[in-house]
Design an enzyme around this catalytic site. Structure first.
Site, PDB file in Angstrom:
ATOM      1  N   LYS A 150       0.496  -1.345   0.259  1.00 58.39           N
ATOM      2  CA  LYS A 150       0.481   0.450  -0.006  1.00 58.39           C
ATOM      3  C   LYS A 150       0.944   0.965  -0.331  1.00 58.39           C
ATOM      4  O   LYS A 150       1.376   1.779   0.908  1.00 58.39           O
ATOM      5  CB  LYS A 150      -0.892  -0.386   1.561  1.00 58.39           C
ATOM      6  CG  LYS A 150      -2.122   1.055   1.089  1.00 58.39           C
ATOM      7  CD  LYS A 150      -1.788   2.057   0.508  1.00 58.39           C
ATOM      8  CE  LYS A 150      -1.537   2.996   2.179  1.00 58.39           C
ATOM      9  NZ  LYS A 150      -1.673   4.369   1.776  1.00 58.39           N
ATOM     10  N   SER A 203       5.164   8.923   9.340  1.00 58.36           N
ATOM     11  CA  SER A 203       5.389   9.123  10.388  1.00 58.36           C
ATOM     12  C   SER A 203       5.066   8.707  11.501  1.00 58.36           C
ATOM     13  O   SER A 203       4.858   7.656  11.718  1.00 58.36           O
ATOM     14  CB  SER A 203       5.004  10.885  10.216  1.00 58.36           C
ATOM     15  OG  SER A 203       3.149   9.913  10.200  1.00 58.36           O
ATOM     16  N   CYS A 258      13.719  11.071   6.436  1.00 62.20           N
ATOM     17  CA  CYS A 258      13.997  10.954   7.453  1.00 62.20           C
ATOM     18  C   CYS A 258      15.295  11.168   7.909  1.00 62.20           C
ATOM     19  O   CYS A 258      15.851  10.442   8.963  1.00 62.20           O
ATOM     20  CB  CYS A 258      13.392   9.410   7.362  1.00 62.20           C
ATOM     21  SG  CYS A 258      14.512   8.205   6.796  1.00 62.20           S
TER      22      CYS A 258
HETATM   23  P1  NAD Z   1       2.582   9.427   6.466  1.00 63.66           P
HETATM   24  O1  NAD Z   1       2.582   8.823   8.107  1.00 63.66           O
HETATM   25  O2  NAD Z   1       1.058  10.284   6.839  1.00 63.66           O
HETATM   26  O3  NAD Z   1       2.186   8.761   5.710  1.00 63.66           O
HETATM   27  C1  NAD Z   1       2.759   7.099   5.386  1.00 63.66           C
HETATM   28  C2  NAD Z   1       1.966   6.419   5.089  1.00 63.66           C
HETATM   29  O4  NAD Z   1       0.940   6.188   6.120  1.00 63.66           O
HETATM   30  C3  NAD Z   1       1.491   6.262   3.489  1.00 63.66           C
HETATM   31  O5  NAD Z   1       0.760   4.982   3.129  1.00 63.66           O
HETATM   32  C4  NAD Z   1      -0.124   6.939   3.795  1.00 63.66           C
HETATM   33  O6  NAD Z   1      -1.279   6.436   3.470  1.00 63.66           O
HETATM   34  C5  NAD Z   1      -0.342   5.969   6.010  1.00 63.66           C
HETATM   35  N1  NAD Z   1      -1.363   6.813   6.500  1.00 63.66           N
HETATM   36  C6  NAD Z   1      -1.578   8.423   6.710  1.00 63.66           C
HETATM   37  N2  NAD Z   1      -2.376   8.532   7.323  1.00 63.66           N
HETATM   38  C7  NAD Z   1      -2.339   7.321   8.242  1.00 63.66           C
HETATM   39  C8  NAD Z   1      -2.802   7.284   9.463  1.00 63.66           C
HETATM   40  N3  NAD Z   1      -4.162   7.849   9.758  1.00 63.66           N
HETATM   41  N4  NAD Z   1      -4.018   5.846   8.906  1.00 63.66           N
HETATM   42  C9  NAD Z   1      -3.525   5.008   8.811  1.00 63.66           C
HETATM   43  N5  NAD Z   1      -2.249   5.129   7.988  1.00 63.66           N
HETATM   44  C10 NAD Z   1      -2.434   6.290   7.835  1.00 63.66           C
HETATM   45  O7  NAD Z   1       4.431   9.709   6.218  1.00 63.66           O
HETATM   46  P2  NAD Z   1       4.128  10.489   4.567  1.00 63.66           P
HETATM   47  O8  NAD Z   1       4.227  12.383   5.417  1.00 63.66           O
HETATM   48  O9  NAD Z   1       3.835  10.111   3.307  1.00 63.66           O
HETATM   49  O10 NAD Z   1       6.093  10.671   4.692  1.00 63.66           O
HETATM   50  C11 NAD Z   1       6.679  11.089   5.576  1.00 63.66           C
HETATM   51  C12 NAD Z   1       7.228  10.442   7.358  1.00 63.66           C
HETATM   52  O11 NAD Z   1       7.883   9.662   6.759  1.00 63.66           O
HETATM   53  C13 NAD Z   1       8.882  11.510   7.710  1.00 63.66           C
HETATM   54  O12 NAD Z   1       7.899  11.902   9.119  1.00 63.66           O
HETATM   55  C14 NAD Z   1       9.531  11.010   7.595  1.00 63.66           C
HETATM   56  O13 NAD Z   1      10.777  11.383   8.211  1.00 63.66           O
HETATM   57  C15 NAD Z   1       9.242   9.338   7.567  1.00 63.66           C
HETATM   58  N6  NAD Z   1       9.863   8.640   7.300  1.00 63.66           N
HETATM   59  C16 NAD Z   1      10.479   7.320   7.650  1.00 63.66           C
HETATM   60  C17 NAD Z   1      12.121   6.999   7.058  1.00 63.66           C
HETATM   61  C18 NAD Z   1      11.985   6.171   7.928  1.00 63.66           C
HETATM   62  O14 NAD Z   1      12.647   5.076   7.414  1.00 63.66           O
HETATM   63  N7  NAD Z   1      12.498   6.106   9.369  1.00 63.66           N
HETATM   64  C19 NAD Z   1      11.876   6.765   5.877  1.00 63.66           C
HETATM   65  C20 NAD Z   1      10.857   7.228   5.195  1.00 63.66           C
HETATM   66  C21 NAD Z   1      10.199   8.395   5.418  1.00 63.66           C
END
Ligand code: NAD
Length: 473
Positions: A150, A203, A258
């Site tokens: 997903k 996140s 990240c």
């Molecule tokens: P996000 O958490 O908003 O979304 C990630 C995924 O979760 C998406 O597929 C989204 O559809 C889903 N999602 C979003 N909100 C949700 C909810 N309330 N319930 C269920 N699913 C939900 O993250 P983003 O904005 O796409 O990505 C950026 C974030 O990812 C930043 O915080 C970054 O630091 C982090 N990140 C971390 C790493 C790591 O390896 N630690 C790597 C890349 C990005």
């Protein structure tokens, strides 16, 4: 959306719970046969997939750049790092070798094997539309699982393209299933009893939610969250090298990594010359659309995110920090695109929003500290623990930092220490919920479970009843 123009470029259907159920049913139906498929045959599919991704890297990078906004060179770098993960999983016959103890007791041998979990799922973020799906699916599939992916609804194109290449590589139907969507699809994945494990990158609040919900439902989970990466610069560091690193790691991909550097901890007298050197370099950064080969930094992912990032500049000034470079003053290359120039905040401190929040944009904050101990305390007290780096010419200081830092990935004169594919990626504290890091050897461990077999082939004539507890001596 194309973040460089603000235009909608594609439309994707969002899965309902019933759509997810169909994908899981397809994965479940394919699981038995895929698990039984010879290791060399699984590896062969991955080798072909590896060649297809390498051959089509330009097209894949174009999709990534168009939907995410990052520059083409950055998108090509992302594909290259993703390819390393596929290459790692091509070695799956070697990686799944277990241990064998002959003669654990008289005529008894004991051995361990690793078996796939069944149907596993991956949920990925917007900032690495190609690499993060590859982190997960190559190992998961190589280990003999079937996979439900997903991807982020903001950047669905790369996953659709990768799924097409997997099909072309000869992956049997049902082994990889792509489900586009949002929370509705995610929630169904988290509760579906046929899904045995969930890998997540995104996140921290969502990572925590995924971890808590999916583990409550009996699943194995690795949920990687956000970050606030600090770069510690000691007074003996080479100023030009440290400034090059801070600017590259702070503003590359518009700070939407990240592993981006978000805070520079300037120790003692290094602060003034370092800030001057960073400012000089910021003035030369070319902001523009990702498909312009002269662009060094692209737009942010959405208008709302750009505005949220920009709002930190006003907040920082109101809280007593110094906005040394204000990216809002730089003319946007396209007024409808989600652009924001690079910004630099000096005199940041804990308690200020610019220090406490994961801004995830092109805003670098400098905290001035007097000593190494003060800098280390800030790093170790930070709730995140994804990446950190030290810049110094003193090997002893670097060695001490590697020992002291409560962070999962440490760079020594390396600002973005993303491990190569044959190590594993993951932070500590609020940057990772779960026990195993992603990809590499820990990825193989995550996508398999161990089974230990104790075996005897006795001579039937020596068989007798013995109610005692089995002993080996
Ligand atoms: P996000 O958490 O908003 O979304 C990630 C995924 O979760 C998406 O597929 C989204 O559809 C889903 N999602 C979003 N909100 C949700 C909810 N309330 N319930 C269920 N699913 C939900 O993250 P983003 O904005 O796409 O990505 C950026 C974030 O990812 C930043 O915080 C970054 O630091 C982090 N990140 C971390 C790493 C790591 O390896 N630690 C790597 C890349 C990005």
């Amino acid at each position: 959306m194309n973040p460089a123009t603000g235009e909608q470029i594609a439309e994707v259907g969002f899965a309902s719970a019933a759509d997810v159920d169909r994908a899981v049913a397809s994965a479940k139906a394919a699981a038995r046969e895929w698990r039984a498929t010879a290791l060399s045959r699984r590896a062969e599919v991955l080798f072909r997939f590896r060649d297809l991704v390498a051959h089509h890297r330009q097209q894949l990078a174009e999709i990534i750049s168009r939907e995410n906004g990052k520059t083409m060179s950055d998108a090509l770098g992302e594909v290259a790092r993703g390819l390393e993960n596929v290459e790692f999983s091509c070695g799956i016959p070697h990686l799944l070798k277990g241990g064998y103890s002959e003669q654990a007791s008289r005529g008894v041998d004991v051995y361990q094997i690793r078996q796939p979990l069944g149907v596993v799922a991956g949920i990925t973020p917007f900032n690495f539309p190609g690499m993060v799906p590859l982190w997960m699916l190559s190992n998961a599939i190589a280990c003999g699982n079937t996979f439900v992916l997903k991807p982020s609804e903001k950047v669905p194109g790369a996953s659709v393209y990768l799924a097409g290449l997997m099909k072309e590589a000869g992956l049997p139907d049902g082994v990889l299933n792509l489900v586009n969507g949002d929370k509705v699809a995610v929630d169904r994945i988290l509760e579906h009893s046929d899904i045995k494990a969930v890998s997540f990158v995104g996140s921290t609040p969502v990572a925590k939610y995924i971890y808590e919900t999916a583990t409550r439902n009996g699943k194995r989970v690795q949920a990687l969250g956000g970050a606030k990466n600090h770069m510690l610069v000691l007074p003996d560091a080479d100023i030009n090298m440290a400034a090059d690193a801070a600017v590259s790691a702070g503003y590359g991909a518009a700070g939407e990594r990240c592993m981006a550097i978000s805070v520079v901890l300037a120790v003692g007298k290094v602060a003034d010359p370092l800030i001057d050197a960073i400012r000089e370099r910021i003035a030369k950064i070319k902001v523009g659309p990702g498909n312009d080969p002269t662009s060094e930094m692209g737009p942010l992912i959405t208008r709302e995110h750009r505005d949220r990032v920009a709002s930190h500049l006003d907040k920082a000034a109101a809280e007593g920090a110094t906005v040394t470079v204000d990216g809002r003053k730089q003319a946007a290359p396209n007024k409808d695109g989600f652009f924001l120039g690079p910004s630099l905040i000096d005199n940041a401190k804990p308690g200020m929003a610019c220090y406490d929040t994961e801004i995830f944009g092109p805003v670098l904050s400098v905290v001035r500290v007097d000593t190494y101990a003060e800098a280390l305390k800030l790093i170790n007290e930070n709730p995140y623990g994804n990446g950190t780096a030290i810049f110094t010419q003193n090997g002893g200081a670097a060695r001490q930092f590697q020992f002291d830092a409560e962070v999962g990935m440490v760079g020594i004169n390396v600002p973005i220490p993303v491990p190569v594919a044959y190590y594993s990626f993951g932070g500590w504290k609020s940057s990772l919920f779960g026990d195993l890091h992603m990809y590499g050897p820990e990825g193989v461990q995550f996508y398999t479970r161990g089974k230990v077999v104790t075996s005897r082939w006795p001579d039937p004539s020596a068989s007798k009843v013995d109610l005692g507890f089995p002993q080996v001596r």
